[in-house]
Design a protein around this motif. Structure first.
Motif, PDB file in Angstrom:
ATOM      1  N   GLY A 106      39.012  44.520  52.347  1.00  0.00           N
ATOM      2  CA  GLY A 106      38.961  44.431  50.893  1.00  0.00           C
ATOM      3  C   GLY A 106      40.221  44.959  50.212  1.00  0.00           C
ATOM      4  O   GLY A 106      41.156  45.452  50.852  1.00  0.00           O
ATOM      5  N   SER A 137      34.336  41.965  50.313  1.00  0.00           N
ATOM      6  CA  SER A 137      34.801  42.042  48.927  1.00  0.00           C
ATOM      7  C   SER A 137      35.798  40.920  48.638  1.00  0.00           C
ATOM      8  O   SER A 137      35.445  39.744  48.748  1.00  0.00           O
ATOM      9  CB  SER A 137      35.359  43.429  48.636  1.00  0.00           C
ATOM     10  N   ILE A 138      37.060  41.239  48.323  1.00  0.00           N
ATOM     11  CA  ILE A 138      38.022  40.149  48.135  1.00  0.00           C
ATOM     12  C   ILE A 138      38.164  39.333  49.417  1.00  0.00           C
ATOM     13  O   ILE A 138      38.456  38.130  49.379  1.00  0.00           O
ATOM     14  CB  ILE A 138      39.395  40.673  47.654  1.00  0.00           C
ATOM     15  N   GLY A 175      35.737  38.392  51.200  1.00  0.00           N
ATOM     16  CA  GLY A 175      34.698  37.385  51.111  1.00  0.00           C
ATOM     17  C   GLY A 175      35.018  36.292  50.108  1.00  0.00           C
ATOM     18  O   GLY A 175      34.377  35.230  50.118  1.00  0.00           O
ATOM     19  N   MET A 176      35.977  36.539  49.243  1.00  0.00           N
ATOM     20  CA  MET A 176      36.533  35.491  48.383  1.00  0.00           C
ATOM     21  C   MET A 176      37.565  34.685  49.165  1.00  0.00           C
ATOM     22  O   MET A 176      37.609  33.454  49.087  1.00  0.00           O
ATOM     23  CB  MET A 176      37.155  36.104  47.133  1.00  0.00           C
ATOM     24  N   ILE A 228      29.995  36.688  54.530  1.00  0.00           N
ATOM     25  CA  ILE A 228      30.483  37.077  53.205  1.00  0.00           C
ATOM     26  C   ILE A 228      29.817  38.398  52.828  1.00  0.00           C
ATOM     27  O   ILE A 228      28.616  38.443  52.557  1.00  0.00           O
ATOM     28  CB  ILE A 228      30.165  35.978  52.185  1.00  0.00           C
ATOM     29  N   SER A 267      30.696  40.613  48.226  1.00  0.00           N
ATOM     30  CA  SER A 267      31.746  39.856  47.574  1.00  0.00           C
ATOM     31  C   SER A 267      31.297  39.398  46.192  1.00  0.00           C
ATOM     32  O   SER A 267      30.157  38.988  46.013  1.00  0.00           O
ATOM     33  CB  SER A 267      32.120  38.645  48.433  1.00  0.00           C
ATOM     34  N   LEU A 276      41.409  39.484  42.553  1.00  0.00           N
ATOM     35  CA  LEU A 276      40.011  39.902  42.631  1.00  0.00           C
ATOM     36  C   LEU A 276      39.300  39.653  41.312  1.00  0.00           C
ATOM     37  O   LEU A 276      38.150  39.201  41.278  1.00  0.00           O
ATOM     38  CB  LEU A 276      39.922  41.384  42.995  1.00  0.00           C
ATOM     39  N   THR A 331      24.910  41.865  50.778  1.00  0.00           N
ATOM     40  CA  THR A 331      25.384  42.900  49.868  1.00  0.00           C
ATOM     41  C   THR A 331      24.418  44.074  49.912  1.00  0.00           C
ATOM     42  O   THR A 331      23.478  44.088  50.712  1.00  0.00           O
ATOM     43  CB  THR A 331      25.566  42.360  48.438  1.00  0.00           C
ATOM     44  N   SER A 355      29.362  43.757  43.277  1.00  0.00           N
ATOM     45  CA  SER A 355      28.994  42.565  44.061  1.00  0.00           C
ATOM     46  C   SER A 355      27.479  42.601  44.207  1.00  0.00           C
ATOM     47  O   SER A 355      26.947  42.923  45.260  1.00  0.00           O
ATOM     48  CB  SER A 355      29.683  42.570  45.425  1.00  0.00           C
ATOM     49  N   SER A 362      25.242  37.703  45.153  1.00  0.00           N
ATOM     50  CA  SER A 362      25.088  37.221  46.525  1.00  0.00           C
ATOM     51  C   SER A 362      24.062  36.103  46.606  1.00  0.00           C
ATOM     52  O   SER A 362      24.242  35.132  47.354  1.00  0.00           O
ATOM     53  CB  SER A 362      24.697  38.379  47.449  1.00  0.00           C
TER      54      SER A 362
END
Length: 263
Positions: free
Chosen positions: A27, A93-94, A96-97, A115, A118, A187, A209, A216, A221
């Motif tokens: 992240g 987090s990022i 998962g983006m 993920i 995120s 982010l 999550t 998040s 989620s």
């Protein structure tokens, strides 16, 4: 042992040589060492690629202005450098983006997605707060928002007694300042391109999550999972954003079970 790819990406490749490949994406403001307590469980079954995002840990700054697609290309180039044709991408987090963007930009290189914690559509008020924090680190530096972040990320008991809190401070202090400011903006704003994508993600996926992750949230989620047909959803009780540091096994165990079913 840490190695460095031609573009300056620091990485480690460990685990079982002929097993399916798992990639770990950390992240914002962290580094590949986020996964230290998770590595033994993964390395026992899989080939494991663990790397630092541009400007984080031991990696060089990004070669151009950061975006989700720039981070996705970083991973694609690293996999090509290592002759890895496809992998399951685990992103926090990022991260998962980034793994969602990666699945959209390089679908043939993805076998499955995990993920973790995120963000997705935050709503107007929360979106403004995240943008304000991104502006603050641009003006005051990476450490400016950390104390308040730690309260959002860890339970009160762990914040007082947990050994990982000092690690997070150290990792944040090591980031390249400009790279961090750019990543914070990604982010904040990158979620916009992930909401209801024109080309839906079709890979096997699990979205996880924590009950008390306010950045998040369980609703985010649920919304991510709803946009990926057939995906699984898990909400872990009690923990906050960095629950995977407080109780690694409550993340690692369901992820390994998911991967066993889908790889």
């Amino acid at each position: 042992m840490c190695k460095v790819a031609p573009d300056g990406t620091a990485y480690e490749l460990t685990g079982q040589e002929n097993a399916p490949v798992i990639v770990l994406v950390h992240g914002l403001g962290l580094c590949r060492h986020l996964w230290n307590d998770h590595l033994p469980a993964f390395e026992n079954k899989y080939r494991l690629l663990n790397y630092d995002l541009y400007g984080h840990g031991d990696s060089a700054p990004p070669p151009q202005t950061a975006s989700l697609s720039v981070y996705a290309k970083q991973l694609s180039d690293l996999m090509s450098h290592l002759q890895i044709s496809s992998a399951a991408i685990v992103g926090f987090s990022i991260g998962g983006m980034i793994n969602r963007r990666f699945a959209m930009d390089y679908p043939n290189k993805v076998s499955a997605l995990v993920i973790l914690n995120s963000p997705h559509d935050r709503g107007e008020e929360a979106q403004l707060q995240v943008e304000e924090r991104a502006s603050k680190v641009r003006e005051q530096g990476p450490m400016a928002t950390l104390d308040e972040a730690l309260k959002r990320w860890f339970t009160p008991d762990y914040l007082t007694n947990g050994t990982g809190v000092d690690d997070v401070r150290k990792w944040r202090s090591q980031v390249d300042q400009e790279s961090y400011a750019q990543a914070a903006w990604v982010l904040a704003n990158g979620v916009r391109e992930l909401i209801a994508p024109e080309m839906p993600i079709t890979k096997p996926a699990i979205v996880i999550t924590c009950e008390n992750d306010i950045g998040s949230t369980p609703k985010m989620s649920k919304d991510i999972s709803a946009e990926i047909a057939g995906s699984e959803l898990l909400v872990i009780p009690e923990l906050k954003h960095l629950g995977l540091m407080e109780k690694p096994e409550v993340f690692t165990n369901p992820v390994i079970e998911f991967l066993a079913r889908n790889l």
